[in-house]
Structures are given as C-alpha cells and as structure tokens.
Motif scaffolding. Structure first.
Motif, PDB file in Angstrom:
ATOM      1  N   ALA A 160       4.718  13.531 -14.760  1.00 33.83           N
ATOM      2  CA  ALA A 160       4.652  12.401 -15.689  1.00 33.83           C
ATOM      3  C   ALA A 160       4.476  11.107 -14.906  1.00 33.83           C
ATOM      4  CB  ALA A 160       5.925  12.339 -16.522  1.00 33.83           C
ATOM      5  N   ARG A 161       3.844  10.145 -15.531  1.00 32.39           N
ATOM      6  CA  ARG A 161       3.635   8.835 -14.927  1.00 32.39           C
ATOM      7  C   ARG A 161       4.957   8.099 -14.830  1.00 32.39           C
ATOM      8  NH1 ARG A 161      -1.264   6.646 -16.119  1.00 32.39           N
ATOM      9  NH2 ARG A 161      -1.920   8.655 -15.341  1.00 32.39           N
ATOM     10  N   HIS A 162       5.260   7.551 -13.657  1.00 33.02           N
ATOM     11  CA  HIS A 162       6.461   6.741 -13.451  1.00 33.02           C
ATOM     12  C   HIS A 162       6.084   5.263 -13.461  1.00 33.02           C
ATOM     13  CE1 HIS A 162       8.561  10.196 -11.032  1.00 33.02           C
ATOM     14  NE2 HIS A 162       8.296  10.532 -12.280  1.00 33.02           N
ATOM     15  N   ASP A 163       7.016   4.416 -13.856  1.00 33.26           N
ATOM     16  CA  ASP A 163       6.754   2.974 -13.847  1.00 33.26           C
ATOM     17  C   ASP A 163       6.331   2.496 -12.461  1.00 33.26           C
ATOM     18  OD1 ASP A 163       7.273   2.721 -16.544  1.00 33.26           O
ATOM     19  OD2 ASP A 163       9.358   2.089 -16.262  1.00 33.26           O
ATOM     20  N   ALA A 164       6.896   3.086 -11.418  1.00 29.53           N
ATOM     21  CA  ALA A 164       6.559   2.681 -10.052  1.00 29.53           C
ATOM     22  C   ALA A 164       5.120   3.031  -9.681  1.00 29.53           C
ATOM     23  CB  ALA A 164       7.526   3.339  -9.059  1.00 29.53           C
ATOM     24  N   ASP A 165       4.480   3.944 -10.423  1.00 27.19           N
ATOM     25  CA  ASP A 165       3.089   4.314 -10.158  1.00 27.19           C
ATOM     26  C   ASP A 165       2.116   3.226 -10.616  1.00 27.19           C
ATOM     27  OD1 ASP A 165       4.161   6.779  -9.411  1.00 27.19           O
ATOM     28  OD2 ASP A 165       3.546   7.791 -11.260  1.00 27.19           O
ATOM     29  N   LEU A 166       2.505   2.474 -11.626  1.00 31.91           N
ATOM     30  CA  LEU A 166       1.579   1.547 -12.280  1.00 31.91           C
ATOM     31  C   LEU A 166       0.981   0.510 -11.337  1.00 31.91           C
ATOM     32  CD1 LEU A 166       3.371   1.072 -15.712  1.00 31.91           C
ATOM     33  CD2 LEU A 166       1.543   2.660 -15.112  1.00 31.91           C
ATOM     34  N   PRO A 167       1.780  -0.205 -10.525  1.00 33.05           N
ATOM     35  CA  PRO A 167       1.157  -1.198  -9.645  1.00 33.05           C
ATOM     36  C   PRO A 167       0.194  -0.591  -8.628  1.00 33.05           C
ATOM     37  CG  PRO A 167       3.573  -1.407  -9.609  1.00 33.05           C
ATOM     38  CD  PRO A 167       3.227  -0.213 -10.444  1.00 33.05           C
ATOM     39  N   VAL A 168       0.494   0.608  -8.149  1.00 31.86           N
ATOM     40  CA  VAL A 168      -0.382   1.264  -7.173  1.00 31.86           C
ATOM     41  C   VAL A 168      -1.690   1.670  -7.846  1.00 31.86           C
ATOM     42  CG1 VAL A 168      -0.633   3.223  -5.592  1.00 31.86           C
ATOM     43  CG2 VAL A 168       1.583   2.079  -5.836  1.00 31.86           C
ATOM     44  N   LEU A 169      -1.612   2.309  -9.002  1.00 31.96           N
ATOM     45  CA  LEU A 169      -2.819   2.723  -9.715  1.00 31.96           C
ATOM     46  C   LEU A 169      -3.652   1.504 -10.109  1.00 31.96           C
ATOM     47  CD1 LEU A 169      -1.298   5.528 -11.975  1.00 31.96           C
ATOM     48  CD2 LEU A 169      -2.708   5.840  -9.922  1.00 31.96           C
ATOM     49  N   GLN A 170      -2.972   0.452 -10.554  1.00 30.77           N
ATOM     50  CA  GLN A 170      -3.664  -0.781 -10.945  1.00 30.77           C
ATOM     51  C   GLN A 170      -4.416  -1.383  -9.754  1.00 30.77           C
ATOM     52  OE1 GLN A 170      -3.599  -2.232 -14.092  1.00 30.77           O
ATOM     53  NE2 GLN A 170      -4.888  -3.938 -13.455  1.00 30.77           N
ATOM     54  N   SER A 171      -3.743  -1.519  -8.620  1.00 29.78           N
ATOM     55  CA  SER A 171      -4.382  -2.200  -7.485  1.00 29.78           C
ATOM     56  C   SER A 171      -5.419  -1.332  -6.784  1.00 29.78           C
ATOM     57  CB  SER A 171      -3.330  -2.684  -6.483  1.00 29.78           C
ATOM     58  OG  SER A 171      -2.704  -1.592  -5.848  1.00 29.78           O
ATOM     59  N   GLU A 172      -5.188  -0.025  -6.674  1.00 32.61           N
ATOM     60  CA  GLU A 172      -6.105   0.818  -5.911  1.00 32.61           C
ATOM     61  C   GLU A 172      -7.208   1.468  -6.743  1.00 32.61           C
ATOM     62  OE1 GLU A 172      -4.917   3.088  -2.621  1.00 32.61           O
ATOM     63  OE2 GLU A 172      -2.916   2.198  -2.558  1.00 32.61           O
ATOM     64  N   LEU A 173      -6.997   1.608  -8.040  1.00 30.54           N
ATOM     65  CA  LEU A 173      -8.027   2.210  -8.886  1.00 30.54           C
ATOM     66  C   LEU A 173      -8.666   1.187  -9.818  1.00 30.54           C
ATOM     67  CD1 LEU A 173      -6.422   5.657  -9.840  1.00 30.54           C
ATOM     68  CD2 LEU A 173      -8.144   5.180  -8.091  1.00 30.54           C
ATOM     69  N   TYR A 174      -7.866   0.508 -10.610  1.00 33.63           N
ATOM     70  CA  TYR A 174      -8.450  -0.405 -11.607  1.00 33.63           C
ATOM     71  C   TYR A 174      -9.070  -1.632 -10.954  1.00 33.63           C
ATOM     72  CZ  TYR A 174      -9.282  -2.997 -15.840  1.00 33.63           C
ATOM     73  OH  TYR A 174      -9.909  -3.667 -16.850  1.00 33.63           O
ATOM     74  N   ASP A 175      -8.383  -2.233  -9.989  1.00 32.47           N
ATOM     75  CA  ASP A 175      -8.888  -3.467  -9.381  1.00 32.47           C
ATOM     76  C   ASP A 175     -10.052  -3.243  -8.423  1.00 32.47           C
ATOM     77  OD1 ASP A 175      -7.100  -4.937 -10.872  1.00 32.47           O
ATOM     78  OD2 ASP A 175      -5.627  -5.119  -9.269  1.00 32.47           O
ATOM     79  N   ASP A 176     -10.401  -1.996  -8.148  1.00 31.21           N
ATOM     80  CA  ASP A 176     -11.612  -1.663  -7.400  1.00 31.21           C
ATOM     81  C   ASP A 176     -12.749  -1.664  -8.421  1.00 31.21           C
ATOM     82  OD1 ASP A 176     -13.741  -0.510  -6.062  1.00 31.21           O
ATOM     83  OD2 ASP A 176     -12.610   1.229  -5.353  1.00 31.21           O
ATOM     84  N   VAL A 177     -13.318  -2.847  -8.635  1.00 30.84           N
ATOM     85  CA  VAL A 177     -14.267  -3.056  -9.728  1.00 30.84           C
ATOM     86  C   VAL A 177     -15.461  -2.112  -9.643  1.00 30.84           C
ATOM     87  CG1 VAL A 177     -15.748  -4.745 -10.888  1.00 30.84           C
ATOM     88  CG2 VAL A 177     -13.555  -5.457  -9.939  1.00 30.84           C
ATOM     89  N   ALA A 178     -16.025  -1.946  -8.464  1.00 25.96           N
ATOM     90  CA  ALA A 178     -17.225  -1.110  -8.329  1.00 25.96           C
ATOM     91  C   ALA A 178     -16.937   0.339  -8.733  1.00 25.96           C
ATOM     92  CB  ALA A 178     -17.739  -1.165  -6.893  1.00 25.96           C
ATOM     93  N   THR A 179     -15.822   0.879  -8.268  1.00 27.34           N
ATOM     94  CA  THR A 179     -15.481   2.267  -8.593  1.00 27.34           C
ATOM     95  C   THR A 179     -15.082   2.397 -10.056  1.00 27.34           C
ATOM     96  OG1 THR A 179     -14.814   2.683  -6.323  1.00 27.34           O
ATOM     97  CG2 THR A 179     -13.975   4.208  -7.991  1.00 27.34           C
ATOM     98  N   ARG A 180     -14.246   1.488 -10.535  1.00 23.99           N
ATOM     99  CA  ARG A 180     -13.784   1.557 -11.930  1.00 23.99           C
ATOM    100  C   ARG A 180     -14.951   1.427 -12.904  1.00 23.99           C
ATOM    101  NH1 ARG A 180      -9.480   3.464 -14.935  1.00 23.99           N
ATOM    102  NH2 ARG A 180      -9.798   2.622 -17.002  1.00 23.99           N
ATOM    103  N   SER A 181     -15.912   0.576 -12.580  1.00 20.52           N
ATOM    104  CA  SER A 181     -17.067   0.383 -13.468  1.00 20.52           C
ATOM    105  C   SER A 181     -17.912   1.647 -13.578  1.00 20.52           C
ATOM    106  CB  SER A 181     -17.935  -0.767 -12.956  1.00 20.52           C
ATOM    107  OG  SER A 181     -17.216  -1.968 -13.004  1.00 20.52           O
TER     108      SER A 181
END
Length: 176
Positions: A11-32
C-alpha cells in the motif's frame, strides 16, 4: 503485501508521496510521455497529486513498488479501469530513475497479474505504451504480454503525435 522475485508491492505510504512527486511527477519530460493528461505544476503536498490514495476503490488498486533486498521505494504500480462485469483492467508501472534498467518492471508486471487474476478474478489485463518505449515493450514481453495493436498518432508527446502500442494478457496465457 505482494511479493515478487525482486520487488514487493505494498500500500502507498504518506512518506512515499514526496519521493514519487519529485522523482516521477516533477520529471516533466517523462511524466508527459506516461500520462494522457497534460502536465501541470503541483506544489509539494498537494491533495491533487496523482499519488494520493484516498481509500480503497473498486476501480483502481494503487501500490508502491519496493526493492525487496534494500527496502527502498522503487516506484509505483497501478491496476486501473477495473471492470468487474467484463473482468478486465489496465496496468501501469513507473519506476524511479535509479531503479530503471534493473529487471524490476517484468517482476512488477508479473506480481500485478498475480493480483489481477487469482486475487481479483479478472480474465484480461492490458497496458498501453508509446511505440518507442522499448524498455516497457521488452518488460511486457518478458511478463507474457502479446502485442495486440498499434494506435497510430494516438498520443501527444514531446510536441507531436506518436503511436501507442496496446498489449494484452489473458488469464489462460498467464497460467501457462
């Protein structure tokens, strides 16, 4: 938790959110390239983050991918568009940059299929990826998926329309 050879899905933990946000979502080229929706900037801790899980759902199952040997967060996996009438769903996998190319994706796909078929009782799972996403195409092939078709110009990525490949796996193929 669901265990694979190299990874664990939990299950997703609250502590996972900042890591997923910064390394996956904020990588604009990959996320797009990974999402059909346009990228929009989100502040840290936003309730609109795609990684926030509000609770159990009949339509989606969101997991964090953990490298079993180290216990490190390695990415996310999702079973979405779960259709209990047609007993089908879509799969998605996104690995953090430091965990790509290490053989985790086929393991994640196999574990998601174990969840989809014997646990949920689904008959079919599918994934869609850009035609030039060779690592995902290889991973899906290693996990037993079959290329079912190509959707010409179906995705907007990097300023142009690109082809998308649809891959599927049926429960009787998975059981072999």
């Amino acid at each position: 938790m669901l265990q694979g050879a190299l990874i664990t899905l939990r299950a997703r933990h609250d502590a996972d959110l900042p890591v997923l946000q910064s390394e996956l979502y904020d990588d604009v080229a990959t996320r797009s390239r990974a999402d059909s929706r346009p990228w929009r900037p989100l502040p840290p801790g936003s309730a609109h983050s795609p990684y926030v899980v509000t609770g159990p759902s009949d339509e989606a199952a969101c997991f964090s991918v953990v490298e079993t040997a180290s216990g490190e967060l390695a990415g996310e996996a999702i079973l979405w568009g779960i259709d209990s009438h047609n007993r089908s769903a879509h799969l998605g996998v996104a690995l953090l940059p430091g965990h790509r190319g290490r053989g985790f994706a086929p393991d994640v796909l196999r574990v998601l299929c174990h969840y989809a078929f014997p646990v949920l009782g689904l008959h079919r799972v599918q994934l869609e990826t850009l035609a030039d996403n060779a690592p995902m195409l290889r991973a899906a092939g290693r996990a037993g998926f079959t290329v079912e078709g190509r959707l010409r110009g179906a995705a907007w990525a990097d300023g142009s329309f690109v082809d998308q490949v649809v891959l599927g796996l049926l429960v009787e193929e998975w059981q072999r």
